[in-house]
Structure formats: C-alpha cells, structure tokens
Design an enzyme around this catalytic site. Structure first.
Site, PDB file in Angstrom:
ATOM      1  N   HIS A 260       0.850  -1.204   0.000  1.00 27.24           N
ATOM      2  CA  HIS A 260       0.000   0.000   0.000  1.00 27.24           C
ATOM      3  C   HIS A 260       0.874   1.237   0.000  1.00 27.24           C
ATOM      4  CE1 HIS A 260      -3.208   2.800   0.981  1.00 27.24           C
ATOM      5  NE2 HIS A 260      -4.051   1.846   0.644  1.00 27.24           N
ATOM      6  N   ASP A 318      -7.829  -5.094  -0.236  1.00 27.05           N
ATOM      7  CA  ASP A 318      -8.331  -5.959  -1.305  1.00 27.05           C
ATOM      8  C   ASP A 318      -8.025  -7.436  -1.072  1.00 27.05           C
ATOM      9  OD1 ASP A 318      -9.519  -3.981  -2.829  1.00 27.05           O
ATOM     10  OD2 ASP A 318      -7.637  -3.436  -3.786  1.00 27.05           O
TER      11      ASP A 318
HETATM   12  N1  ACO Z   1       4.061  -7.657  -4.702  1.00 27.26           N
HETATM   13  C1  ACO Z   1       5.406  -7.651  -4.876  1.00 27.26           C
HETATM   14  N2  ACO Z   1       6.195  -6.570  -4.703  1.00 27.26           N
HETATM   15  C2  ACO Z   1       5.597  -5.436  -4.332  1.00 27.26           C
HETATM   16  C3  ACO Z   1       4.207  -5.361  -4.122  1.00 27.26           C
HETATM   17  C4  ACO Z   1       3.433  -6.525  -4.323  1.00 27.26           C
HETATM   18  N3  ACO Z   1       2.120  -6.518  -4.154  1.00 27.26           N
HETATM   19  N4  ACO Z   1       3.891  -4.113  -3.765  1.00 27.26           N
HETATM   20  C5  ACO Z   1       5.040  -3.420  -3.750  1.00 27.26           C
HETATM   21  N5  ACO Z   1       6.067  -4.214  -4.098  1.00 27.26           N
HETATM   22  C6  ACO Z   1       7.453  -3.835  -4.182  1.00 27.26           C
HETATM   23  C7  ACO Z   1       7.734  -3.188  -5.538  1.00 27.26           C
HETATM   24  O1  ACO Z   1       8.137  -4.144  -6.503  1.00 27.26           O
HETATM   25  C8  ACO Z   1       8.831  -2.204  -5.212  1.00 27.26           C
HETATM   26  O2  ACO Z   1      10.052  -2.898  -5.169  1.00 27.26           O
HETATM   27  P1  ACO Z   1      11.374  -2.212  -5.764  1.00 27.26           P
HETATM   28  O3  ACO Z   1      11.585  -0.976  -4.926  1.00 27.26           O
HETATM   29  O4  ACO Z   1      12.416  -3.265  -5.577  1.00 27.26           O
HETATM   30  O5  ACO Z   1      11.044  -1.890  -7.197  1.00 27.26           O
HETATM   31  C9  ACO Z   1       8.533  -1.786  -3.778  1.00 27.26           C
HETATM   32  O6  ACO Z   1       7.723  -2.820  -3.219  1.00 27.26           O
HETATM   33  C10 ACO Z   1       7.762  -0.474  -3.718  1.00 27.26           C
HETATM   34  O7  ACO Z   1       6.658  -0.555  -4.627  1.00 27.26           O
HETATM   35  P2  ACO Z   1       6.017   0.715  -5.332  1.00 27.26           P
HETATM   36  O8  ACO Z   1       5.235   0.254  -6.510  1.00 27.26           O
HETATM   37  O9  ACO Z   1       7.018   1.784  -5.531  1.00 27.26           O
HETATM   38  O10 ACO Z   1       5.088   1.233  -4.186  1.00 27.26           O
HETATM   39  P3  ACO Z   1       3.774   2.044  -4.389  1.00 27.26           P
HETATM   40  O11 ACO Z   1       3.591   2.853  -3.196  1.00 27.26           O
HETATM   41  O12 ACO Z   1       3.704   2.766  -5.691  1.00 27.26           O
HETATM   42  O13 ACO Z   1       2.778   0.815  -4.510  1.00 27.26           O
HETATM   43  C11 ACO Z   1       0.873  -0.433  -4.699  1.00 27.26           C
HETATM   44  C12 ACO Z   1       1.602   0.642  -3.882  1.00 27.26           C
HETATM   45  C13 ACO Z   1       0.637   0.090  -6.116  1.00 27.26           C
HETATM   46  C14 ACO Z   1      -0.469  -0.692  -4.026  1.00 27.26           C
HETATM   47  C15 ACO Z   1       1.720  -1.728  -4.739  1.00 27.26           C
HETATM   48  O14 ACO Z   1       1.968  -2.185  -3.441  1.00 27.26           O
HETATM   49  C16 ACO Z   1       1.081  -2.813  -5.588  1.00 27.26           C
HETATM   50  O15 ACO Z   1       1.254  -2.828  -6.802  1.00 27.26           O
HETATM   51  N6  ACO Z   1       0.293  -3.741  -4.941  1.00 27.26           N
HETATM   52  C17 ACO Z   1      -0.413  -4.762  -5.694  1.00 27.26           C
HETATM   53  C18 ACO Z   1      -1.710  -4.183  -6.224  1.00 27.26           C
HETATM   54  C19 ACO Z   1      -2.710  -3.899  -5.131  1.00 27.26           C
HETATM   55  O16 ACO Z   1      -2.907  -4.691  -4.228  1.00 27.26           O
HETATM   56  N7  ACO Z   1      -3.396  -2.751  -5.244  1.00 27.26           N
HETATM   57  C20 ACO Z   1      -4.427  -2.341  -4.306  1.00 27.26           C
HETATM   58  C21 ACO Z   1      -3.933  -1.263  -3.404  1.00 27.26           C
HETATM   59  S1  ACO Z   1      -5.142  -0.869  -2.152  1.00 27.26           S
HETATM   60  C22 ACO Z   1      -6.314   0.016  -2.958  1.00 27.26           C
HETATM   61  O17 ACO Z   1      -6.063   0.702  -3.906  1.00 27.26           O
HETATM   62  C23 ACO Z   1      -7.674  -0.113  -2.508  1.00 27.26           C
END
Ligand code: ACO
Length: 388
Positions: A260, A318
C-alpha cells in the site's frame, strides 16, 4: 518552474478534507474522527453514509429517514434495465457499472446550462442505485430476470436479496455491511482524487462518479480486489501458496492485494476483513477461500521479506475481500464493483466537499520535450516527420 517531480504525487499534499484520515505509520483510519476499529463492529453502512454526507452520526429519527430515502431511490429507470439487457453477456462488470452510472445522469433533470443538481439527495440516489445496477447485471448475464429492490432491507441485505431473490442469513448481511463500512472512504486515494478533479471543473456529480469508477478499475487500485481473487483461485490450496508466490516474484510480477502506498504497517481494514473471512468460512462450511488466502498472505510476507529485507509488504484491503465476497457467493469479476458500492459514499461526500469550497485543480508538469523552434513546412520535413 520546479524541476523536482514527485512521481505519482507520492507524499504530496494536494488539498484538505474533513471526511477521513489515513495514518499510514500507525495503521489507523478514521472517518470524521471515528476509528474504523470502532465503526466496523458497531456501525451500519447507512450510519456511515449519514456521517460522511451530513457530518455526524445519525440519531434514530435521522437514520430511519435516510433508510427510507435509500429504499425509495433504489429502483432503476426502465430504459437502463433494457440497456443492460442488450449488452453482450461477456461484458466486464465494471464497464457495465460505469456506463450505467453515467447513464443515470440522462434521467436526472438539467438546467438551461446542462447542469445536474449535485446535492446530498443526488448523492443518496447514486449510493442507493449502484447495488441495483450490479445485482441487475449479475442476473441479466446469467439469463435471469432482475429482482426488484426491496425498500425495507438494508443496503447490504437488499443487495444480496437482489442477487438471489432470497433474504440473506444475518451473518451474510452483517459481513457485507461491515465490508461496505470498511470501504466507504479513504482520504485522497486515486479514484477519490479523480472525482474531486472532475468536480473542481464544476462538472456535476454524475461526471465525477463516472470518473471515479474509471479510476478504481485498474489493478493498482480497486481492480486488485478481483485480481486477488484470481490469485487465490490459482493457488487453490494452502500447500501451493509458497511455490506460487516464488513463481510470481520470479516472473517480476506483484502479489495482488499486498502492499500500500500509505500504510507502512498492515492495513487496519485487513484485520477486520480477515476475521470476517474466517467467520464466513465457518458459516458456509468447508470453503477453501479463507485458509488459502491466509496461507498466501503468510507466504507472501515470508518470501517478500527474504527478497527485500527492510521493505515489509503487508496485506491491503483488497486481499481479504477475496475470501469474504467469494463466500458470499459474489463472482470474482464483480468484486471491484462491490468496492465501488461502498466507496460511492466517500466519493459523493468528497464531491460535495469540493464543491462547497472549490478551486480548480490544475497542476503543472516539467516539460522534457524538444526546445521551442520554428514550424517546419511539410515539404521541408525529413521523411519521418521529425524536425530536420
Ligand atoms: N508484490 C510484490 N512486490 C511489491 C508489491 C506486491 N504486491 N507491492 C510493492 N512491491 C514492491 C515493488 O516491486 C517495489 O520494489 P522495488 O523498490 O524493488 O522496485 C517496492 O515494493 C515499492 O513498490 P512501489 O510500486 O514503488 O510502491 P507504491 O507505493 O507505488 O505501490 C501499490 C503501492 C501500487 C499498491 C503496490 O503495493 C502494488 O502494486 N500492490 C499490488 C496491487 C494492489 O494490491 N493494489 C491495491 C492497493 S489498495 C487500494 O487501492 C484499494
């Protein structure tokens, strides 16, 4: 012009709100100062709608009046039911929901400038009707006649009733009600921000909510609810969880429902949803969803911790939506739509808050294209159209 860009507006404060507060480092979510840890087990979705739209929790009289209004506004205009009947049965439920919500505007009066009234009653109308659209589409695509909404049931109870034609068990109604409470608002998340941007142009509430629905659809936001369900169905049994997580991460993909932007600890909504998922799984008896989701969360945390020490990634709202809604019999591709049926309470309250003290939301971007130069006549251009 500033050159530093905060990609994805991460950490950027773009406005203020009195509606909800996300405290990501301590994992607290409050609606107008009430902690969701108190609201989830005690308040109904209707009370939350009142809290968000009118600014305070309702007394008995106010609650009854709101319930009557929601009940009275649930039925859809006949032409919109007919429209859904002519849609291909393969259409994605979020596409149908977004299109029909936009269509609701066609049946609401406009003034001489083409503007709809955007007030608290229009908000209640949208909150009342969205579950009717979803349940109607669910039946239409299964070649069944839509079930007319009842005026005497709760939002949660009536939705489950419209899906099956049967009044749900109290445990099921309570579970869905709590789900809607937990999803009702979440500060300036992407879909809410989209709704506020649209409202800031003085477009009306139908346009704003249609934009919010479009924004919710992607799997980095509300689309993760349906995507998390697909993950749980692919994992199938708890024993497969760890191998599945390793395969996904080896392919450079993400575990849906994990991580998140705001929460640096576990999303507080996940705890309530997990407890509900467990209760529902016992209620339906023998359902695999809760155990599989739980094993998947454990495996995800273990493997992600191993691969990215210090970057702890927890379940978000989610994740446990998947077992909860699956055990309520809702098909996986409708989960994001149900998310919207809860979040529309927050979206509409944000639109009204924006309109009450409006300033056009219009940010800037740093320009990274070619420097300004003269126009090149067509016969002087290089063959690929690029300025010579
Ligand atoms: N699975 C694997 N790795 C992850 C995940 C995940 N679900 N979420 C974050 N990471 C990792 C990324 O690969 C990244 O690694 P890196 O720095 O080595 O590249 C690091 O954690 C940071 O991720 P970002 O994408 O920069 O973080 P951001 O704050 O943009 O992401 C997000 C938040 C988009 C929700 C992300 O965690 C994600 O894609 N989750 C999966 C999708 C999801 O569950 N979305 C629902 C969110 S809740 C809502 O909207 C109601």
């Amino acid at each position: 012009m500033p050159t530093v860009v905060d990609r994805g507006l991460e950490g950027v404060v773009v406005g203020s709100t009195q509606l909800s507060n996300v405290e990501g480092t301590i994992g607290r979510l409050t609606y107008r100062g009430y902690d969701i840890d108190d609201l989830a087990p005690n308040a109904t979705f209707e009370e939350i709608v009142h809290l968000l739209l009118y600014g305070h929790l309702p007394n008995r009289h106010e609650l009854e009046s709101l319930k009557r209004e929601l009940g009275a506004r649930r039925a859809l205009p006949e032409p919109l039911i007919n429209a859904m009947q002519s849609v291909p049965k393969t259409a994605w439920p979020m596409d149908v929901l977004r299109t029909i919500v936009s269509g609701l505007g066609l049946f609401s009066p406009v003034n001489a400038h083409g503007e709809h009234l955007s007030d608290v009653h229009t908000a209640i109308d949208l909150i009342a009707k969205m579950p009717t659209i979803l349940a109607g589409w669910d039946r239409i695509r299964r070649d069944l006649e839509p079930v007319a909404p009842r005026t005497d049931l709760s939002q949660a109870g009536n939705f489950l009733y419209m899906r099956t034609g049967k009044v749900p068990h109290a445990i099921e109604e309570d579970a869905l009600d709590t789900y809607l409470v937990l999803l009702a608002d979440h500060s300036f998340n992407a879909s809410t921000f989209a709704a506020r941007v649209v409202a800031s142009t003085r477009a009306d509430i139908y346009a704003s909510i249609t934009a919010a629905l479009a924004t919710l659809q992607g799997d980095l936001h509300g689309g993760a609810a349906s995507a998390a369900y697909r993950t749980v169905t692919e994992v199938k049994t708890p024993e497969n969880a760890e191998r599945y997580v390793r395969d996904i991460l080896d392919r450079g993909q993400r575990i849906m429902g994990m991580g998140h932007r705001e929460y640096k600890v576990r999303d507080p909504r996940a705890r309530h949803l997990e407890a509900m998922a467990k209760e529902l799984s016992e209620h339906v008896g023998g359902s695999p969803w809760y155990e599989t989701a739980h094993a998947l969360e454990e495996a995800s945390r273990k493997v992600l911790q191993e691969r990215k020490p210090g970057n702890t990634i927890y379940a978000n709202v989610d994740f446990y939506t998947a077992p909860v809604l699956a055990d309520l019999g809702v098909p996986g591709d409708e989960f994001t739509c149900l998310f919207a049926c809860g979040r529309v309470a927050g979206w509409t309250a944000h639109v009204l808050e924006q309109l009450a003290d409006n300033r056009l939301i219009r940010p800037q971007a740093t320009y990274e294209g070619p420097p300004a130069g003269p126009y090149v006549p067509i016969d002087k251009r290089a063959t690929n159209g690029v300025r010579a």
